[in-house]
Design a protein around this motif. Structure first.
Motif, PDB file in Angstrom:
ATOM      1  N   GLY A  88       0.808  -1.213   0.000  1.00  0.00           N
ATOM      2  CA  GLY A  88       0.000   0.000   0.000  1.00  0.00           C
ATOM      3  C   GLY A  88       0.838   1.259   0.000  1.00  0.00           C
ATOM      4  O   GLY A  88       1.856   1.338   0.695  1.00  0.00           O
ATOM      5  N   LEU A  89       0.436   2.234  -0.792  1.00  0.00           N
ATOM      6  CA  LEU A  89       1.077   3.541  -0.846  1.00  0.00           C
ATOM      7  C   LEU A  89       0.011   4.600  -0.628  1.00  0.00           C
ATOM      8  O   LEU A  89      -0.954   4.679  -1.397  1.00  0.00           O
ATOM      9  CB  LEU A  89       1.758   3.771  -2.205  1.00  0.00           C
ATOM     10  N   VAL A 113       3.082  -4.011   8.469  1.00  0.00           N
ATOM     11  CA  VAL A 113       4.149  -3.111   8.887  1.00  0.00           C
ATOM     12  C   VAL A 113       4.042  -1.833   8.070  1.00  0.00           C
ATOM     13  O   VAL A 113       3.663  -1.854   6.903  1.00  0.00           O
ATOM     14  CB  VAL A 113       5.540  -3.754   8.717  1.00  0.00           C
ATOM     15  N   VAL A 114       4.385  -0.703   8.698  1.00  0.00           N
ATOM     16  CA  VAL A 114       4.195   0.606   8.070  1.00  0.00           C
ATOM     17  C   VAL A 114       5.453   1.443   8.256  1.00  0.00           C
ATOM     18  O   VAL A 114       6.088   1.406   9.311  1.00  0.00           O
ATOM     19  CB  VAL A 114       2.983   1.351   8.678  1.00  0.00           C
ATOM     20  N   SER A 115       5.816   2.188   7.227  1.00  0.00           N
ATOM     21  CA  SER A 115       6.890   3.169   7.320  1.00  0.00           C
ATOM     22  C   SER A 115       6.372   4.505   6.819  1.00  0.00           C
ATOM     23  O   SER A 115       5.763   4.584   5.748  1.00  0.00           O
ATOM     24  CB  SER A 115       8.097   2.738   6.484  1.00  0.00           C
ATOM     25  N   ALA A 116       6.582   5.567   7.606  1.00  0.00           N
ATOM     26  CA  ALA A 116       6.125   6.902   7.214  1.00  0.00           C
ATOM     27  C   ALA A 116       7.279   7.694   6.615  1.00  0.00           C
ATOM     28  O   ALA A 116       8.430   7.507   6.983  1.00  0.00           O
ATOM     29  CB  ALA A 116       5.553   7.645   8.420  1.00  0.00           C
ATOM     30  N   ASN A 171       2.816   7.191   3.525  1.00  0.00           N
ATOM     31  CA  ASN A 171       2.975   5.922   4.221  1.00  0.00           C
ATOM     32  C   ASN A 171       3.210   4.807   3.220  1.00  0.00           C
ATOM     33  O   ASN A 171       2.557   4.758   2.171  1.00  0.00           O
ATOM     34  CB  ASN A 171       1.743   5.575   5.062  1.00  0.00           C
ATOM     35  N   LEU A 172       4.138   3.926   3.552  1.00  0.00           N
ATOM     36  CA  LEU A 172       4.391   2.712   2.784  1.00  0.00           C
ATOM     37  C   LEU A 172       3.994   1.546   3.680  1.00  0.00           C
ATOM     38  O   LEU A 172       4.534   1.381   4.777  1.00  0.00           O
ATOM     39  CB  LEU A 172       5.877   2.628   2.409  1.00  0.00           C
ATOM     40  N   THR A 173       3.035   0.740   3.234  1.00  0.00           N
ATOM     41  CA  THR A 173       2.480  -0.338   4.053  1.00  0.00           C
ATOM     42  C   THR A 173       2.688  -1.676   3.352  1.00  0.00           C
ATOM     43  O   THR A 173       2.407  -1.803   2.155  1.00  0.00           O
ATOM     44  CB  THR A 173       0.979  -0.120   4.302  1.00  0.00           C
ATOM     45  N   LEU A 174       3.189  -2.636   4.094  1.00  0.00           N
ATOM     46  CA  LEU A 174       3.346  -4.004   3.586  1.00  0.00           C
ATOM     47  C   LEU A 174       2.581  -4.946   4.496  1.00  0.00           C
ATOM     48  O   LEU A 174       2.731  -4.898   5.723  1.00  0.00           O
ATOM     49  CB  LEU A 174       4.826  -4.394   3.547  1.00  0.00           C
ATOM     50  N   GLN A 175       1.763  -5.779   3.887  1.00  0.00           N
ATOM     51  CA  GLN A 175       1.005  -6.776   4.642  1.00  0.00           C
ATOM     52  C   GLN A 175       1.319  -8.153   4.067  1.00  0.00           C
ATOM     53  O   GLN A 175       1.233  -8.353   2.854  1.00  0.00           O
ATOM     54  CB  GLN A 175      -0.497  -6.476   4.539  1.00  0.00           C
ATOM     55  N   TYR A 176       1.725  -9.076   4.920  1.00  0.00           N
ATOM     56  CA  TYR A 176       2.040 -10.422   4.438  1.00  0.00           C
ATOM     57  C   TYR A 176       1.398 -11.478   5.335  1.00  0.00           C
ATOM     58  O   TYR A 176       1.266 -11.300   6.542  1.00  0.00           O
ATOM     59  CB  TYR A 176       3.548 -10.632   4.320  1.00  0.00           C
ATOM     60  N   SER A 178      16.997   3.426 -10.463  1.00  0.00           N
ATOM     61  CA  SER A 178      17.943   2.755  -9.556  1.00  0.00           C
ATOM     62  C   SER A 178      17.200   2.012  -8.452  1.00  0.00           C
ATOM     63  O   SER A 178      16.197   2.505  -7.923  1.00  0.00           O
ATOM     64  CB  SER A 178      18.883   3.778  -8.932  1.00  0.00           C
ATOM     65  N   PRO A 179      17.687   0.822  -8.071  1.00  0.00           N
ATOM     66  CA  PRO A 179      17.075   0.114  -6.933  1.00  0.00           C
ATOM     67  C   PRO A 179      17.229   0.930  -5.652  1.00  0.00           C
ATOM     68  O   PRO A 179      18.323   1.402  -5.339  1.00  0.00           O
ATOM     69  CB  PRO A 179      17.878  -1.199  -6.863  1.00  0.00           C
ATOM     70  N   THR A 180      16.142   1.103  -4.927  1.00  0.00           N
ATOM     71  CA  THR A 180      16.149   1.880  -3.687  1.00  0.00           C
ATOM     72  C   THR A 180      15.413   1.082  -2.624  1.00  0.00           C
ATOM     73  O   THR A 180      14.281   0.643  -2.848  1.00  0.00           O
ATOM     74  CB  THR A 180      15.458   3.240  -3.882  1.00  0.00           C
ATOM     75  N   THR A 181      16.064   0.904  -1.482  1.00  0.00           N
ATOM     76  CA  THR A 181      15.526   0.038  -0.428  1.00  0.00           C
ATOM     77  C   THR A 181      15.035   0.863   0.751  1.00  0.00           C
ATOM     78  O   THR A 181      15.683   1.820   1.166  1.00  0.00           O
ATOM     79  CB  THR A 181      16.598  -0.957   0.043  1.00  0.00           C
ATOM     80  N   TYR A 182      13.875   0.450   1.290  1.00  0.00           N
ATOM     81  CA  TYR A 182      13.273   1.136   2.430  1.00  0.00           C
ATOM     82  C   TYR A 182      12.981   0.112   3.519  1.00  0.00           C
ATOM     83  O   TYR A 182      12.468  -0.971   3.245  1.00  0.00           O
ATOM     84  CB  TYR A 182      11.971   1.843   2.018  1.00  0.00           C
ATOM     85  N   ARG A 183      13.311   0.478   4.759  1.00  0.00           N
ATOM     86  CA  ARG A 183      13.018  -0.375   5.903  1.00  0.00           C
ATOM     87  C   ARG A 183      11.570  -0.187   6.319  1.00  0.00           C
ATOM     88  O   ARG A 183      11.099   0.932   6.511  1.00  0.00           O
ATOM     89  CB  ARG A 183      13.959  -0.022   7.054  1.00  0.00           C
TER      90      ARG A 183
END
Length: 417
Positions: A94-95, A132-135, A108-113, A151-156
């Motif tokens: 989710g974005l 899990v959510v990252s603001a 917000n970046l939201t990942l649900q697994y 470019s590949p970009t990684t977010y925790r």
């Protein structure tokens, strides 16, 4: 089984790095109009608990992922625009987006697994669906432009990481297609290659080192309500500390640039718990401040800063923003003041230096600042001369006492005849 799964994860990771995973296209619509469009590749690194220890898996966003129309929204009901992509049994990405009128960003970046998916999470000791959510992940662009980051970009994100690549997206779209005007991410700008050199040798002179700009001039800025009354006041000198790719030097440089008050216009808005100040200088620099008021505690703070700059030596327009800041804290009905130089860090590539600052974003009643709450640095600077003065006074007192004692003892050695 474990070996096969490990090999599969390794293959997915390498394909992601090499850009071999195809980009997936998502669109969020309101009727026939598109408000959010994204083309991206994504992979997820997720650590989860097993019966004996922990395990980490690599998962790629499959091309079968689709938009969840029930949870995605253009935000026309007053909420935030959302893009929610679903894939597999209960996995979602989710974005959510926000805007200050000139820039938009992923708020917000939201990942649900779903840990019950044994094909991805073998031997998981839980069947829970984890969210899990990252603001404020630092993905933003100017309104009516496409955010681009190849470019590949990684977010925790909590106990997981999300890596985006080949990303092109736009929110708050005026049309149904991505804008041809792009806001390019810093990773792509830093990878700009130098133009090929010719066989003929030429002698070039290195450009002179830039002269430090000195202390910036203090400007007076204000925002008015729709009825014409002043609702926000600010006085401050501002200096940008920006890293960007220089045309003249063909490399990334760090530059200090002052904002010039007589070339700057102020605008913005005032709401019950949110106020915005936007400073625009000659269409080349746009700086915005967002202040947030906590109505429960009657405290306010600077929660967001965004900069868009298109200076002559830049290879591409520069933009940076952060909406999870906690600077310039004060109380409703008072102003915040700090004469000392402050450095407000926004992103690794951008910080803002402030000088002789006083601001009041809420509770302005007479077009003048209310009683100020001073910053700790100003209080410390006032305390130093007091301590020094007290120490000197104490030293003088000790010398005087020693003198009096010595004088008394000298008189005691004589007798009257």
């Amino acid at each position: 089984m474990k070996l096969c799964h490990a090999l599969a994860s390794l293959i997915i990771a390498w394909l992601t790095v090499l850009g071999c995973i195809e980009a997936v296209t998502f669109e969020v619509k309101e009727g026939n109009s598109t408000c959010i469009k994204a083309e991206l590749s994504a992979s997820f690194s997720i650590t989860y608990n097993t019966s004996n220890s922990t395990s980490t898996v690599q998962v790629a966003l499959p091309d079968s992922a689709t938009v969840d129309t029930g949870r995605s929204s253009c935000g026309t009901d007053g909420g935030s625009p959302w893009l929610v992509a679903v894939f597999g049994p209960g996995h979602t990405l989710g974005l959510s987006f926000s805007t200050n009128g000139s820039l938009y960003s992923i708020a917000n970046l939201t990942l649900q697994y779903n840990l019950s998916d044994a094909s991805i999470f073998p031997e998981a000791n839980s069947s829970d669906v984890v969210t899990v959510v990252s603001a404020s992940v630092g993905i933003w662009a100017s309104i009516n432009t496409t955010y681009r980051c190849v470019s590949p970009t990684t977010y925790r994100v909590g106990g997981a990481t999300v890596t985006f690549s080949d990303m092109r997206l736009e929110a708050y779209m005026p049309g149904n297609d991505l804008s041809p005007t792009e806001s390019v991410c810093m990773a792509d700008r830093a990878g700009t290659t130098a133009p090929p050199t010719t066989a003929a040798s030429t002698t070039t002179t290195a450009p002179p080192a830039p002269t430090p700009p000195g202390t910036p001039e203090r400007g007076d800025y204000s925002v008015k309500n729709s009825n014409g009354t002043v609702c926000l006041l600010a006085q401050m000198g501002l200096q940008f500390n920006v890293s960007y790719v220089s045309k003249s030097q063909n490399k990334t440089v760090q530059d200090l640039v002052n904002l010039t008050p007589n070339l700057t216009i102020s605008s913005g808005s005032c709401e019950a718990s949110r106020a915005t100040l936007v400073l625009t200088q000659e269409q080349t620099t746009r700086l915005s401040f967002t202040f947030t008021l906590n109505s429960t505690s009657s405290k306010y703070h600077l929660s967001g800063i965004a900069l868009f700059a298109n200076w002559s030596d830049m290879t591409a327009p520069f933009s940076a923003s952060n909406t999870s800041l906690n600077y310039l804290r004060s109380t409703l009905g008072r102003s915040y003041m700090c004469n000392a130089e402050q450095t407000l860090v926004v992103e690794p590539t951008f910080s803002l230096n402030t000088f002789r600052l006083q601001v009041q974003p809420f509770g302005v009643t007479t077009s003048q600042f209310a009683t100020a709450e001073e910053c700790q640095m100003d209080q410390d600077q006032m305390l130093i001369p007091i301590i020094v003065g007290a120490a000197l006074a104490g030293l003088v007192l000790i010398v005087l006492i020693a003198y009096l004692i010595g004088r008394k003892r000298s008189h005691a050695g004589y007798q009257t005849i």
